[in-house]
Design a protein around this motif. Structure first.
Motif, PDB file in Angstrom:
ATOM      1  N   GLU A 214       0.926  -1.243  -0.186  1.00 39.66           N
ATOM      2  CA  GLU A 214      -0.006   0.122   0.074  1.00 39.66           C
ATOM      3  C   GLU A 214       0.765   1.185   0.105  1.00 39.66           C
ATOM      4  O   GLU A 214       0.556   2.402  -0.593  1.00 39.66           O
ATOM      5  CB  GLU A 214      -1.034  -0.026   1.248  1.00 39.66           C
ATOM      6  CG  GLU A 214      -2.070  -0.920   1.236  1.00 39.66           C
ATOM      7  CD  GLU A 214      -2.742  -1.016   2.457  1.00 39.66           C
ATOM      8  OE1 GLU A 214      -4.005  -1.591   2.459  1.00 39.66           O
ATOM      9  OE2 GLU A 214      -1.950  -0.750   3.432  1.00 39.66           O
ATOM     10  N   MET A 215       1.886   1.267   0.808  1.00 41.52           N
ATOM     11  CA  MET A 215       2.785   2.516   0.705  1.00 41.52           C
ATOM     12  C   MET A 215       3.583   2.494  -0.515  1.00 41.52           C
ATOM     13  O   MET A 215       3.857   3.689  -0.909  1.00 41.52           O
ATOM     14  CB  MET A 215       3.811   2.220   2.096  1.00 41.52           C
ATOM     15  CG  MET A 215       3.029   2.305   3.413  1.00 41.52           C
ATOM     16  SD  MET A 215       2.128   3.804   3.738  1.00 41.52           S
ATOM     17  CE  MET A 215       0.520   3.460   3.334  1.00 41.52           C
ATOM     18  N   ALA A 216       4.001   1.432  -1.061  1.00 43.03           N
ATOM     19  CA  ALA A 216       4.636   1.551  -2.388  1.00 43.03           C
ATOM     20  C   ALA A 216       3.664   2.282  -3.401  1.00 43.03           C
ATOM     21  O   ALA A 216       4.060   3.101  -4.331  1.00 43.03           O
ATOM     22  CB  ALA A 216       5.094   0.027  -2.599  1.00 43.03           C
ATOM     23  N   LYS A 217       2.389   1.922  -3.386  1.00 39.92           N
ATOM     24  CA  LYS A 217       1.385   2.412  -4.208  1.00 39.92           C
ATOM     25  C   LYS A 217       1.353   4.018  -4.135  1.00 39.92           C
ATOM     26  O   LYS A 217       1.167   4.632  -4.845  1.00 39.92           O
ATOM     27  CB  LYS A 217       0.208   1.903  -4.170  1.00 39.92           C
ATOM     28  CG  LYS A 217      -0.959   2.190  -5.069  1.00 39.92           C
ATOM     29  CD  LYS A 217      -2.325   1.431  -4.916  1.00 39.92           C
ATOM     30  CE  LYS A 217      -3.309   1.792  -5.964  1.00 39.92           C
ATOM     31  NZ  LYS A 217      -4.548   1.066  -6.084  1.00 39.92           N
ATOM     32  N   LEU A 218       1.290   4.338  -2.632  1.00 38.55           N
ATOM     33  CA  LEU A 218       1.095   5.759  -2.226  1.00 38.55           C
ATOM     34  C   LEU A 218       2.309   6.283  -2.902  1.00 38.55           C
ATOM     35  O   LEU A 218       2.021   7.893  -3.053  1.00 38.55           O
ATOM     36  CB  LEU A 218       0.999   5.720  -0.689  1.00 38.55           C
ATOM     37  CG  LEU A 218       0.966   7.265  -0.309  1.00 38.55           C
ATOM     38  CD1 LEU A 218      -0.511   7.773  -0.445  1.00 38.55           C
ATOM     39  CD2 LEU A 218       0.980   6.927   1.398  1.00 38.55           C
ATOM     40  N   CYS A 219       3.461   5.933  -2.757  1.00 39.19           N
ATOM     41  CA  CYS A 219       4.510   6.795  -3.396  1.00 39.19           C
ATOM     42  C   CYS A 219       4.854   6.477  -4.660  1.00 39.19           C
ATOM     43  O   CYS A 219       5.750   7.001  -5.221  1.00 39.19           O
ATOM     44  CB  CYS A 219       5.898   6.018  -2.533  1.00 39.19           C
ATOM     45  SG  CYS A 219       5.843   6.457  -0.772  1.00 39.19           S
ATOM     46  N   ASN A 220       3.942   5.840  -5.627  1.00 39.59           N
ATOM     47  CA  ASN A 220       4.043   5.695  -6.870  1.00 39.59           C
ATOM     48  C   ASN A 220       5.153   4.805  -7.384  1.00 39.59           C
ATOM     49  O   ASN A 220       5.994   5.221  -8.160  1.00 39.59           O
ATOM     50  CB  ASN A 220       4.012   6.949  -7.712  1.00 39.59           C
ATOM     51  CG  ASN A 220       2.398   7.640  -7.766  1.00 39.59           C
ATOM     52  OD1 ASN A 220       1.411   6.843  -7.649  1.00 39.59           O
ATOM     53  ND2 ASN A 220       2.400   9.055  -7.455  1.00 39.59           N
ATOM     54  N   LEU A 221       5.733   3.838  -6.773  1.00 44.55           N
ATOM     55  CA  LEU A 221       6.650   2.932  -6.856  1.00 44.55           C
ATOM     56  C   LEU A 221       6.326   1.531  -6.877  1.00 44.55           C
ATOM     57  O   LEU A 221       5.340   1.160  -6.426  1.00 44.55           O
ATOM     58  CB  LEU A 221       7.789   3.216  -5.812  1.00 44.55           C
ATOM     59  CG  LEU A 221       8.273   4.759  -5.412  1.00 44.55           C
ATOM     60  CD1 LEU A 221       9.238   4.763  -4.148  1.00 44.55           C
ATOM     61  CD2 LEU A 221       9.014   5.237  -6.450  1.00 44.55           C
ATOM     62  N   SER A 222       7.141   0.800  -7.499  1.00 40.14           N
ATOM     63  CA  SER A 222       6.927  -0.554  -7.565  1.00 40.14           C
ATOM     64  C   SER A 222       7.170  -1.264  -5.989  1.00 40.14           C
ATOM     65  O   SER A 222       7.976  -0.375  -5.384  1.00 40.14           O
ATOM     66  CB  SER A 222       7.923  -1.340  -8.605  1.00 40.14           C
ATOM     67  OG  SER A 222       9.237  -1.278  -8.078  1.00 40.14           O
ATOM     68  N   TYR A 223       6.763  -2.488  -5.759  1.00 36.58           N
ATOM     69  CA  TYR A 223       6.988  -2.823  -4.207  1.00 36.58           C
ATOM     70  C   TYR A 223       8.466  -3.136  -4.210  1.00 36.58           C
ATOM     71  O   TYR A 223       9.156  -2.722  -3.140  1.00 36.58           O
ATOM     72  CB  TYR A 223       6.018  -4.326  -4.344  1.00 36.58           C
ATOM     73  CG  TYR A 223       6.422  -4.969  -3.051  1.00 36.58           C
ATOM     74  CD1 TYR A 223       6.003  -4.454  -1.876  1.00 36.58           C
ATOM     75  CD2 TYR A 223       7.208  -6.022  -2.986  1.00 36.58           C
ATOM     76  CE1 TYR A 223       6.165  -5.222  -0.605  1.00 36.58           C
ATOM     77  CE2 TYR A 223       7.576  -6.798  -1.809  1.00 36.58           C
ATOM     78  CZ  TYR A 223       6.972  -6.097  -0.819  1.00 36.58           C
ATOM     79  OH  TYR A 223       7.265  -6.830   0.576  1.00 36.58           O
TER      80      TYR A 223
END
Length: 304
Positions: A214-223
């Protein structure tokens, strides 16, 4: 070559944030064997002549000189004077300067010169430079020892403030001499900016269910990139950092509310009480119940 690690020291199950004493050498020879520890360490020579090994390089220091030893930096000290000598030792946890929770994550840049293994910053500052710069370091190091020995009311706060004063003087000294490549490291600055949404969210929403995905998505980054970047910047993985935030919040509730352990576990975001107890004990080397009892007893003693 493998070097022994000196573990953190604890009092009543709580990690000591700082340790200080005067080290005395009666004759020339080894004062302390090669080792490393999590503490940042500062030395101020009172008398004699010494040699210190810092991550593969030997430096000499004598009366009036100051030495900085980074967190987890391998070091060994030998006395060179026939009569030995003495120096003040002050060790403190990086968290004393930057805890990553109550402070902006952009302030992490100030801690980097003290925790980076291959730091190129000036580590031994001579008495002539300290005198020329009218540095407060000699006085502050001596004050730390005095406060530690006399233990007057509020001495813990005084020691922390003195350590902060030395920390600030070093940062400004390095800055004035142009020694700040790490502070301007573009890659680290980029990582801070990329991870900032997640770091802010974790601090303000720690009681909620939070996943790395979820945090990766929030930062617009891949996991995978998020996980690697998080480890690089914070020097710990996502789960450990989140647990540490929750444990620190749990500490506050244990000493300031009448909630029981189960209620506090839920309040700070742990799914089960058993996992909370396991993690709390892992970080503080004492169970939540024992911690609560110790802290409340300390409050009673203070009031009495």
């Amino acid at each position: 070559m493998d070097y022994p690690e000196e573990r953190k020291q604890y009092i009543d199950g709580i990690a000591c944030q700082y340790l200080c004493h005067i080290e005395k050498a009666e004759k020339p020879g080894n004062v302390f064997f090669a080792h490393f520890h999590y503490y940042i360490e500062m030395l101020y020579a009172l008398s004699g002549h010494f040699r210190i090994y810092l991550n593969g390089i030997y430096h000499e220091f004598a009366a009036g000189d100051f030495v900085l030893i980074n967190s987890r930096e391998v070091h060994q000290i030998d006395a060179l004077s026939s009569e030995g000598g003495s120096y003040i030792v002050v060790r403190f946890l990086p968290e004393l300067i930057y805890d990553g929770m109550t402070q902006s994550h952009f302030e992490l840049k100030y801690l980097l010169p003290f925790i980076t293994e291959n730091s190129i910053y000036e580590k031994v500052i001579s008495s002539s430079i300290l005198n020329a710069k009218h540095s407060a370091i000699p006085g502050l190091m001596n004050e730390i020892i005095r406060e530690s020995e006399e233990k007057q009311y509020g001495y813990e706060l005084a020691i922390k403030n003195h350590i902060g004063g030395i920390f600030l003087w070093l940062l400004r000294y390095w800055h004035a001499n142009g020694e700040e490549p790490l502070l301007e490291d573009f890659e680290n600055q980029q990582l801070k900016q990329q991870l900032s949404p997640a770091l802010t969210y974790m601090i303000t929403n720690y009681e909620k269910s939070i996943s790395a995905a979820e945090m990766a998505k929030l930062c617009n980054l891949s996991y995978s990139y998020f996980s690697r970047s998080f480890n690089r910047l914070l020097h710990m993985n996502f789960s450990d950092y989140l647990n540490e935030i929750r444990i620190r919040e749990a500490e506050k509730l244990l000493v300031s509310t009448t909630q029981n352990v189960t209620e506090i576990a839920s309040a700070v975001g742990f799914c089960t009480t058993s996992y909370f107890i396991k993690q709390f004990t892992k970080y503080l080397h004492v169970s939540p119940k024992q911690y609560q009892k110790q802290m409340r007893q300390g409050q009673k003693d203070f009031i009495a």
